[in-house]
Design an enzyme around this catalytic site. Structure first.
Site, mmCIF file in Angstrom:
data_model
loop_
_atom_site.group_PDB
_atom_site.id
_atom_site.type_symbol
_atom_site.label_atom_id
_atom_site.label_comp_id
_atom_site.label_asym_id
_atom_site.label_seq_id
_atom_site.Cartn_x
_atom_site.Cartn_y
_atom_site.Cartn_z
ATOM 1 N N ASN A 64 0.869 -1.181 0.000
ATOM 2 C CA ASN A 64 0.000 0.000 0.000
ATOM 3 C C ASN A 64 0.903 1.228 0.000
ATOM 4 O OD1 ASN A 64 -1.656 2.150 0.612
ATOM 5 N ND2 ASN A 64 -2.891 1.012 2.072
ATOM 6 N N ASN A 91 3.300 6.771 -8.928
ATOM 7 C CA ASN A 91 2.127 6.755 -9.819
ATOM 8 C C ASN A 91 0.819 6.413 -9.107
ATOM 9 O OD1 ASN A 91 0.699 6.231 -12.558
ATOM 10 N ND2 ASN A 91 0.562 4.243 -11.516
ATOM 11 N N TYR A 156 -8.653 15.562 -4.436
ATOM 12 C CA TYR A 156 -7.728 15.114 -5.479
ATOM 13 C C TYR A 156 -6.864 16.291 -5.960
ATOM 14 C CZ TYR A 156 -6.472 12.605 -9.856
ATOM 15 O OH TYR A 156 -5.815 11.998 -10.894
ATOM 16 N N ALA A 157 -7.511 17.444 -6.182
ATOM 17 C CA ALA A 157 -6.777 18.631 -6.655
ATOM 18 C C ALA A 157 -5.744 19.064 -5.620
ATOM 19 C CB ALA A 157 -7.752 19.769 -6.947
ATOM 20 N N ALA A 158 -6.116 19.013 -4.337
ATOM 21 C CA ALA A 158 -5.180 19.419 -3.273
ATOM 22 C C ALA A 158 -3.985 18.474 -3.232
ATOM 23 C CB ALA A 158 -5.897 19.434 -1.927
ATOM 24 N N LYS A 160 -2.834 16.577 -5.711
ATOM 25 C CA LYS A 160 -2.031 16.698 -6.932
ATOM 26 C C LYS A 160 -1.260 18.024 -6.971
ATOM 27 C CE LYS A 160 -3.095 12.712 -8.842
ATOM 28 N NZ LYS A 160 -2.075 11.631 -8.830
HETATM 29 P P1 NAI Z 1 -5.998 3.283 -12.324
HETATM 30 O O1 NAI Z 1 -7.056 3.332 -11.283
HETATM 31 O O2 NAI Z 1 -6.328 2.686 -13.641
HETATM 32 O O3 NAI Z 1 -4.692 2.562 -11.748
HETATM 33 C C1 NAI Z 1 -4.163 2.918 -10.498
HETATM 34 C C2 NAI Z 1 -3.459 1.733 -9.885
HETATM 35 O O4 NAI Z 1 -3.005 2.151 -8.582
HETATM 36 C C3 NAI Z 1 -4.383 0.521 -9.665
HETATM 37 O O5 NAI Z 1 -3.723 -0.650 -10.088
HETATM 38 C C4 NAI Z 1 -4.614 0.529 -8.167
HETATM 39 O O6 NAI Z 1 -4.828 -0.766 -7.604
HETATM 40 C C5 NAI Z 1 -3.314 1.133 -7.653
HETATM 41 N N1 NAI Z 1 -3.457 1.696 -6.312
HETATM 42 C C6 NAI Z 1 -4.510 2.394 -5.803
HETATM 43 N N2 NAI Z 1 -4.276 2.702 -4.530
HETATM 44 C C7 NAI Z 1 -3.054 2.208 -4.219
HETATM 45 C C8 NAI Z 1 -2.261 2.197 -3.050
HETATM 46 N N3 NAI Z 1 -2.677 2.774 -1.919
HETATM 47 N N4 NAI Z 1 -1.068 1.582 -3.089
HETATM 48 C C9 NAI Z 1 -0.629 0.983 -4.210
HETATM 49 N N5 NAI Z 1 -1.326 0.950 -5.347
HETATM 50 C C10 NAI Z 1 -2.526 1.554 -5.349
HETATM 51 O O7 NAI Z 1 -5.516 4.786 -12.500
HETATM 52 P P2 NAI Z 1 -4.715 5.500 -13.690
HETATM 53 O O8 NAI Z 1 -5.701 6.263 -14.488
HETATM 54 O O9 NAI Z 1 -3.791 4.571 -14.335
HETATM 55 O O10 NAI Z 1 -3.905 6.585 -12.826
HETATM 56 C C11 NAI Z 1 -2.515 6.494 -12.549
HETATM 57 C C12 NAI Z 1 -2.070 7.830 -11.994
HETATM 58 O O11 NAI Z 1 -2.320 8.849 -12.947
HETATM 59 C C13 NAI Z 1 -2.806 8.242 -10.725
HETATM 60 O O12 NAI Z 1 -1.918 8.915 -9.854
HETATM 61 C C14 NAI Z 1 -3.852 9.203 -11.246
HETATM 62 O O13 NAI Z 1 -4.271 10.107 -10.254
HETATM 63 C C15 NAI Z 1 -3.063 9.887 -12.343
HETATM 64 N N6 NAI Z 1 -3.899 10.553 -13.330
HETATM 65 C C16 NAI Z 1 -4.798 9.848 -14.097
HETATM 66 C C17 NAI Z 1 -5.584 10.516 -15.016
HETATM 67 C C18 NAI Z 1 -6.582 9.822 -15.878
HETATM 68 O O14 NAI Z 1 -7.330 10.520 -16.585
HETATM 69 N N7 NAI Z 1 -6.649 8.511 -15.895
HETATM 70 C C19 NAI Z 1 -5.472 11.979 -15.188
HETATM 71 C C20 NAI Z 1 -4.497 12.598 -14.336
HETATM 72 C C21 NAI Z 1 -3.750 11.905 -13.452
#
Ligand code: NAI
Length: 248
Positions: A64, A91, A156-158, A160
């Protein structure tokens, strides 16, 4: 010679989505890849096999990202098994959207812990190794929402936006030891995180994007690849928007 030959990278939250795409792209460019996610799943097991089939070392650790003690254990394990870390990608992220008046303190805390505390956890855990090596690239995944805000996403905004301040501070603290720290601010990217949004929301956002298309995981992973590689050898403290122009 590939872009990441002889480099080892760790990506948090990479069993799916943008993190997964970065893992495969980094491996294609020759990097050994360690990735984390909340727990071992078919998806994490399949990704390890996929990465190893590319001829690089790859490992998955259940962790985590919000857990500070676990981050220290992960760093210890990487030091023992790999001996170094060249690229850290923070990420892991979640959303718990709601308008402020309806947002619970639990939803506030969950998003800050997972999206911001995690960045502190892993940067702190791996900084000593990078300081000793006198090299490293830290890539933090922020969001354009951290730059321009978004109704319904104050937590989320805070988080990021916090990542942006953290990134620039690390640039100043670690720069003299040849450690670069940058952030990527993706816009609307097609991943499991955004799949839950309805057609109407998708149409609304597409209309706002100057390039008139939703981004792909590969769009973001390519920016990460640049920052991870020596092509970005003199790039630090930057927030690179990868959003088809949406932030303007
Ligand atoms: P996603 O939800 O598809 O993948 C995120 C992964 O992180 C998942 O495998 C999840 O199990 C894992 N995860 C969640 N909480 C966790 C924790 N506490 N410890 C370890 N792993 C954890 O999300 P996505 O879209 O791939 O996002 C990746 C990053 O990009 C995030 O930081 C997200 O905020 C950021 N992001 C995504 C955008 C989008 O439009 N998809 C836009 C801007 C930023």
């Amino acid at each position: 010679m590939k872009l990441l030959d002889n480099k080892t990278a760790l990506i948090t939250g990479a069993a799916r989505g943008i993190g997964r795409c970065m893992a495969t792209m980094f491996a294609d460019e020759g990097a050994n890849v360690i990735f984390t996610d909340l727990k071992e799943t078919d998806s994490s097991t399949a990704l390890v096999a996929e990465l190893r089939a590319k001829g690089v070392r790859a490992d998955f650790l259940a962790a985590n990202a919000a857990d500070t003690a676990r981050a220290a254990e992960v760093a210890e394990w990487v030091a023992k098994e790999y001996g170094r870390l060249d690229v850290l990608v923070n990420n892991a992220g979640i959303t718990r959207d709601n308008l402020l008046l309806r947002m619970s303190a639990d939803d506030w805390n969950a998003v800050i812990e997972t999206n911001l505390r995690s960045v502190f956890n892993y940067t702190k855990a791996f900084a000593p190794m990078m300081l000793k090596q006198r090299s490293g690239s830290i890539i933090n995944i922020s969001s354009i929402v951290g730059l321009i805000g978004n109704g319904g996403q104050a937590n989320y905004a805070a988080a990021k936006a916090g990542i942006v301040g953290f990134t620039r501070s690390m640039t100043k603290e670690l720069g003299s030891r040849n450690i670069r720290c940058n952030a990527i601010a993706p816009g609307f990217i097609e991943t499991p995180m955004t799949k839950q949004l309805g057609e109407e929301a998708r149409r609304y956002w597409t209309d706002q994007i100057p390039m008139r298309r939703i981004g792909l995981d590969t769009d973001v992973a390519r920016v990460a690849l640049f920052l991870a590689s020596d092509l970005a050898g003199y790039v630090s403290g930057q927030v690179i928007c990868c959003d088809g122009g949406l932030n303007l």
